[in-house]
Design a protein around this motif. Structure first.
Motif, mmCIF file in Angstrom:
data_model
loop_
_atom_site.group_PDB
_atom_site.id
_atom_site.type_symbol
_atom_site.label_atom_id
_atom_site.label_comp_id
_atom_site.label_asym_id
_atom_site.label_seq_id
_atom_site.Cartn_x
_atom_site.Cartn_y
_atom_site.Cartn_z
ATOM 1 N N SER A 163 3.376 -6.318 -7.669
ATOM 2 C CA SER A 163 4.300 -5.553 -8.504
ATOM 3 C C SER A 163 4.644 -4.250 -7.805
ATOM 4 O O SER A 163 3.919 -3.774 -6.923
ATOM 5 C CB SER A 163 3.678 -5.253 -9.879
ATOM 6 N N ASP A 186 -0.449 -2.000 -9.432
ATOM 7 C CA ASP A 186 -1.416 -1.630 -10.467
ATOM 8 C C ASP A 186 -2.293 -0.491 -9.959
ATOM 9 O O ASP A 186 -2.865 -0.548 -8.865
ATOM 10 C CB ASP A 186 -2.285 -2.845 -10.798
ATOM 11 N N GLY A 187 -2.391 0.570 -10.761
ATOM 12 C CA GLY A 187 -3.211 1.718 -10.387
ATOM 13 C C GLY A 187 -2.542 2.715 -9.467
ATOM 14 O O GLY A 187 -3.179 3.664 -9.015
ATOM 15 N N VAL A 231 2.139 2.085 -18.898
ATOM 16 C CA VAL A 231 1.618 0.720 -18.901
ATOM 17 C C VAL A 231 2.792 -0.258 -18.997
ATOM 18 O O VAL A 231 3.635 -0.137 -19.891
ATOM 19 C CB VAL A 231 0.645 0.483 -20.074
ATOM 20 N N SER A 265 3.596 -4.141 -19.629
ATOM 21 C CA SER A 265 3.106 -5.452 -20.061
ATOM 22 C C SER A 265 4.231 -6.463 -19.887
ATOM 23 O O SER A 265 5.395 -6.136 -20.119
ATOM 24 C CB SER A 265 2.630 -5.417 -21.512
ATOM 25 N N PHE A 307 -0.268 -3.980 -16.349
ATOM 26 C CA PHE A 307 -0.821 -3.092 -15.324
ATOM 27 C C PHE A 307 -0.380 -1.668 -15.629
ATOM 28 O O PHE A 307 0.544 -1.436 -16.423
ATOM 29 C CB PHE A 307 -0.381 -3.513 -13.913
ATOM 30 N N PHE A 322 0.320 2.457 -14.090
ATOM 31 C CA PHE A 322 0.595 3.339 -12.950
ATOM 32 C C PHE A 322 0.739 4.759 -13.479
ATOM 33 O O PHE A 322 0.938 4.981 -14.683
ATOM 34 C CB PHE A 322 1.841 2.899 -12.184
ATOM 35 N N ALA A 336 -4.379 -0.148 -19.190
ATOM 36 C CA ALA A 336 -3.663 -1.419 -19.376
ATOM 37 C C ALA A 336 -4.456 -2.443 -20.162
ATOM 38 O O ALA A 336 -3.945 -3.500 -20.500
ATOM 39 C CB ALA A 336 -3.296 -2.002 -18.007
ATOM 40 N N ALA A 353 -3.073 -5.966 -22.079
ATOM 41 C CA ALA A 353 -3.218 -7.165 -21.254
ATOM 42 C C ALA A 353 -3.427 -8.420 -22.079
ATOM 43 O O ALA A 353 -3.124 -9.518 -21.631
ATOM 44 C CB ALA A 353 -4.371 -6.983 -20.274
ATOM 45 N N ALA A 394 -2.960 -9.672 -6.052
ATOM 46 C CA ALA A 394 -4.022 -8.680 -6.209
ATOM 47 C C ALA A 394 -5.370 -9.238 -5.771
ATOM 48 O O ALA A 394 -5.708 -10.391 -6.055
ATOM 49 C CB ALA A 394 -4.091 -8.220 -7.659
ATOM 50 N N ARG A 438 -7.480 -2.392 -5.916
ATOM 51 C CA ARG A 438 -6.053 -2.145 -5.709
ATOM 52 C C ARG A 438 -5.563 -2.715 -4.383
ATOM 53 O O ARG A 438 -4.633 -2.189 -3.782
ATOM 54 C CB ARG A 438 -5.782 -0.638 -5.777
ATOM 55 N N GLN A 487 -3.566 -5.450 -2.256
ATOM 56 C CA GLN A 487 -2.442 -6.357 -2.451
ATOM 57 C C GLN A 487 -2.142 -7.078 -1.136
ATOM 58 O O GLN A 487 -1.948 -6.438 -0.109
ATOM 59 C CB GLN A 487 -1.188 -5.600 -2.910
#
Length: 555
Positions: free
Chosen positions: A33, A37-38, A101, A103, A118, A120, A131, A135, A473, A523, A525
């Motif tokens: 993404s 995420d994060g 967040v 979704s 996720f 950010f 998140a 989720a 991930a 985190r 990827q």
């Protein structure tokens, strides 16, 4: 016996479908993404882009982005990205500093929904666990259970309908004048039609994560009618309706002419194709070949199961000795052909959905497939015993009496009927397992064994674990030991990933110090498959820093 069949089938179906609509029970997988995420962003992003392992269907509400107060900050118009495997949504301009967040819930190519979330941050990292609440978008367990029941009922109804019609038309035409046979076919037709209608109505709430209240929403049903899943079900229902006058004529006259037989066979083929084209066969590589193989598989299983139903319920009870002598040997040969078709098409589909032998043991899909194979082998064993019985009693050239000159005894026929019923019980379990497998992630997609490796960095021994080793991930754990065998405390750790063959990277991956001698990150990827280079930089004090490199393969 019928109750036993129903109970066993319902139990096996409930393994996967009756327990809810878990996001993991789908074909497509999240591969990445933007933002990740994060991620901690210095400036606010203008959009969210999410990548999946295969094409997905996106509705305008497929992605929701919330701020820390629960207010939506997207434009509410989610859509497909530049590729069919992407989903995206635009964000309000100038988002302030804070945690956000995203979704999401989309529909994979095999008609199953997948969902997740996720977080950010803008101006800093997102809040821990932000998140988690979003989720769990798995949907209604009641809808999932009913959808599973409808799917199983569709398999059972179509199997009995097609197989019984074949048996009565091609092997035992005299049975068409048996009242019970007409009721059996009518019941199988009704079950097939109700199952198709049920799936048509339930698909919308199922993929949207709604409860039973979604059944009354036209917008939900219209979304199903506009997609491939709905088209196939409508075609199946139309084919079933067109078959009604042919079925009525078949039982009224006791036969059908050649052209009407071809017409009925064509409608049966359409029904089988629509059954095969919904599910894993519609996604991935070689879709046309997979659909053809599954169609043949459906037809083979239908001939076998439908024939057994007619034998157990009518043939051995109502047929004369001469009829038994004519029908049973022919059925024995047809059953052998059906089994061969089932096995060959099943092997191809297993190869397509599993890929490697290791994935059979290491994935839930592979292990459940082994149970299905075990029950199919049980059906084959019972069928072999029945075939021996037929050869023993009707193996000679003459018809009517058996090889000893006497017709089979009542006890022998009772044994044959019980054997056929036993095969049906096992067949019901096979159908239930099949309905469950359709809702699971194929092993070829889900199989990603963790990578574990050991390297040396200066005086330290370094052990690394990466899981899962597939696109998307990943989590990374790094363990360090001093020469004396005790955990080596780190003061700073970082990693860098690169894919030399594609000239990608290096991508910096900050590591968190979880415990003495342990650094990790959730985190990581990996956007592409291939042999990735992992470069670790480990500092143990203000003066000593060591670097080591490992390689691992992403599938």
């Amino acid at each position: 016996m019928v109750v036993t069949m129903a109970v066993l089938a319902m139990v096996t179906t409930s393994i996967g479908l009756g327990l809810g609509v878990a996001p993991a029970s789908a074909h497509a997988l999240l591969t990445g993404s933007s933002p990740a995420d994060g991620a901690a962003l210095s400036t606010a992003p203008t959009r969210i882009v999410i990548d999946y392992s295969e094409s997905v269907r996106v509705t305008r509400d497929s992605i929701r982005v919330l701020d820390s107060a629960g207010t939506r900050v997207d434009d509410g118009q989610a859509r497909s990205g530049q590729k069919a495997s992407q989903a995206m949504v635009a964000l309000r301009p100038g988002l302030p500093t804070g945690t956000y967040v995203a979704s999401w819930r989309v529909i994979s190519a095999d008609s199953h929904p997948i969902s997740g979330a996720f977080a950010f941050g803008v101006g800093g990292p997102p809040e821990a666990g932000a998140a988690r609440a979003e989720a769990d978008t798995s949907g209604s367990r009641t809808v999932g259970f009913l959808f599973g029941v409808a799917r199983f009922a569709g398999y059972a109804g179509v199997g009995v309908l097609l197989g019984a019609c074949f048996f009565l038309l091609m092997l035992w035409p005299q049975g068409l004048r048996t009242g019970g046979a007409s009721r059996l076919v009518a019941g199988a037709w009704g079950l097939s039609a109700l199952a198709g209608l049920g799936q048509l109505l339930l698909q919308g709430p199922y993929v949207a994560g709604l409860g039973l209240s979604g059944l009354g929403r036209w917008s939900v049903l219209s979304a199903t009618l506009e997609e491939r899943f709905g088209h196939l079900l409508l075609i199946r229902l139309l084919a079933l309706c067109l078959a009604v006058p042919l079925l009525r004529r078949m039982f009224r006259t006791g036969s059908l002419d050649v052209w009407r037989r071809f017409e009925l066979a064509g409608l049966g083929l359409v029904v089988a194709v629509t059954l095969a084209a919904i599910g894993h066969g519609s996604a991935g590589d070689l879709v046309w070949l997979a659909t053809a193989s599954l169609t043949v598989h459906v037809l083979g299983m239908s001939v076998w199961i439908g024939g057994l139903v007619v034998i157990a319920l009518f043939l051995v009870r109502r047929a004369a000795a001469v009829e038994l002598a004519e029908v049973l040997p022919r059925w024995s040969r047809v059953a052998v052909g059906a089994v061969a078709v089932i096995v060959l098409s099943g092997l191809f589909q297993s190869w397509r959905e599993i890929g490697t032998l290791r994935a059979v043991i290491d994935t839930g899909y592979g292990r459940l497939l082994l149970y299905k194979v075990w029950f199919v082998l049980g059906m084959i064993a019972l069928g072999a015993l029945a075939q021996r019985w037929v050869r023993r009693h009707y193996g000679g050239a003459r018809s009517g009496p058996d090889a000893t000159g006497a017709a089979p005894s009542v006890a022998a026929l009772t044994g044959l009927r019980r054997g056929a019923a036993s095969e049906l019980v096992v067949g019901a379990v096979v159908l239930g397992l099949t309905a469950t497998l359709v809702n699971m992630v194929p092993a070829r997609t889900s199989y990603a064994p963790p990578f574990t490796g050991t390297a040396f960095a200066g005086p330290m021994t370094v052990k690394v674990r990466v899981a899962p080793t597939r696109i998307g991930a990943e989590s990374l754990d790094v363990y360090t030991w001093a020469p004396n065998g005790k955990p080596q405390k780190l003061v700073q750790a970082s990693a860098a990933l690169s894919l030399p063959t594609a000239d990608l990277g290096p991508f910096e991956v900050p590591l968190d110090l979880a415990a003495p001698g342990h650094a990790r990150s959730d985190r990581v990827q990996a956007p592409l498959a291939g042999k990735w280079q992992l470069r670790l930089t480990l500092r143990i004090n203000d003066f000593d820093q060591y670097v080591t490199t490992l390689f691992y393969t992403v599938r």
